[in-house]
Design an enzyme around this catalytic site. Structure first.
Site, PDB file in Angstrom:
ATOM      1  CB  ALA A  98      -0.936   0.011   1.212  1.00 23.50           C
ATOM      2  CE  LYS A  99       5.209   0.598  -4.058  1.00 17.32           C
ATOM      3  NZ  LYS A  99       4.288  -0.524  -4.351  1.00 17.32           N
ATOM      4  NE  ARG A 100      -2.827   3.553   2.577  1.00 16.87           N
ATOM      5  CZ  ARG A 100      -3.318   3.077   1.447  1.00 16.87           C
ATOM      6  NH1 ARG A 100      -2.567   3.093   0.356  1.00 16.87           N
ATOM      7  NH2 ARG A 100      -4.546   2.602   1.369  1.00 16.87           N
TER       8      ARG A 100
END
EC number: 4.1.1.23
Length: 281
Positions: A98-100
Site C-alpha cells: 500500500a506504500k503508505r
C-alpha cells in the site's frame, strides 16, 4: 491485543520451509482481461480467490497491491479483506503493498488500518514510504512492534524516477537510500533470527555493492519476471545479503491463470529457480 511472534522470525521460518518466493496479487484491468474476466468486482473476486487457492498453501508470501482493489470502492476493499484472511489461513504471510506514508495521527491511522491485530485488513507486513522523513514512520514502527508485524520501507526502488530522491546526497555526504538502510539496520539490531523491518530493493538495479544491505532484516525485491530480472541475477545484485531477499514475482506467475494448476506450476518453477540461485551463492 494478541501479539504474534515477530514478523522477522515468522518470515525466516516460512522462507526456510517454503522458499523465499513472494507472489504479487495485482488484478489490474489488462490482466483481468487476459483471464477472460470483466473489469468489475465479480472479476476481481474471481481473480483473487483463484490466486489464493493456487499458491497460498505453497509460497512464503503473498503481496496484494491495495490500489487495484481500492479502485472498486468499498466492495473492492471487501474482496481485499477476504483475500488477506484466506491467504493467511492457508499459511502464507501477507505483505500489504500500500506504500503508505504520512505524518502524525494520519500515519497512525494508516498503521491501524493494516497493522492492528484486530483490523479487518490486518497484514503480516506493510510497505511504507519514508520520504516525509524516516521519523514520520514511527507510529507504524511502534504498532508493528506491538502486534508482531513488520514493515518494508522503500529504499532503492526499481522505477527510474526513484533515483532523483533515493540517490540524492545529504549535507553530511550520505545518500538518501543509504540513510534509510542505516535506519533499518538500527531497528533490527540484535534481533534473531531476522529483524522485522525490511527494505524494498529492486532486483533490476544491478550491482549494489556500494550499499550496505546487511540490515539484519528482509529485502523485498520486485522485478523478477516481467520487469526483466531473473532468479540467477539475485546473488550478483544482493551479494552476501541474498539469503535475506524475498524476490517478488507478479505477472510472471499471474499470466498463467486462470488455470490453478498452471499458476502452481509457474510459482513452483520460480521458487525452485530462486532456491537454486540462493543456495549456490
Amino acid at each position: 491485543m494478541t501479539v504474534l511472534e515477530p514478523f522477522g522470525a515468522r518470515l525466516r521460518r516460512a522462507m526456510d520451509e517454503r522458499g523465499p518466493l513472494c507472489v504479487g496479487i495485482d488484478p489490474h484491468a489488462s490482466l483481468l482481461a487476459e483471464w477472460g474476466l470483466n473489469d468489475d468486482v465479480a472479476g476481481l473476486e474471481r481473480f483473487s480467490r483463484t490466486v489464493v487457492e493456487a499458491v497460498a498453501g505453497r509460497v512464503a508470501v503473498l503481496k496484494p497491491q491495495s490500489a487495484f482493489f481500492e479502485r472498486f470502492g468499498s466492495r473492492g476493499v471487501a474482496v481485499l479483506e477476504t483475500s488477506v484472511q484466506e491467504a493467511r489461513a492457508a499459511g502464507a504471510l501477507v505483505v500489504m503493498d500500500a506504500k503508505r506514508g504520512d505524518i502524525g495521527s494520519t500515519m497512525a491511522a494508516y498503521a491501524e488500518s493494516f497493522l492492528h491485530k484486530d483490523a479487518p485488513l490486518f497484514s503480516d507486513a506493510l510497505t511504507v514510504s519514508p520520504y516525509l522523513g524516516y521519523g514520520s514512520l514511527k507510529p507504524a514502527v511502534d504498532l508493528a512492534r506491538e502486534s508482531g508485524a513488520g514493515l518494508f520501507v522503500l529504499a532503492l526502488t526499481s522505477n527510474p524516477e526513484g533515483g532523483e530522491v533515493q540517490h540524492a546526497v545529504r549535507g553530511d555526504g550520505r545518500g538518501v537510500a543509504a540513510t534509510m538502510l542505516a535506519h533499518l539496520a538500527a531497528e533490527n539490531a540484535g534481533e534473531e533470527p531476522l529483524g522485522s523491518f525490511g527494505a524494498v530493493v529492486g532486483a533490476t538495479l544491478g550491482d549494489l555493492s556500494s550499499y550496505d544491505l546487511a540490515i539484519n532484516g528482509p529485502l523485498l525485491a520486485p522485478g523478477i519476471g516481467a520487469q526483466g530480472a531473473t532468479p540467477a541475477d539475485l546473488p550478483r545484485v544482493f551479494g552476501a545479503a541474498v539469503r535475506d531477499v524475498v524476490p517478488s514475482v507478479s505477472r510472471g506467475v499471474l499470466r498463467h491463470g486462470p488455470d490453478v494448476a498452471a499458476l502452481r506450476t509457474a510459482a513452483d518453477r520460480f521458487a525452485a529457480e530462486i532456491r537454486t540461485a540462493v543456495t549456490a551463492s
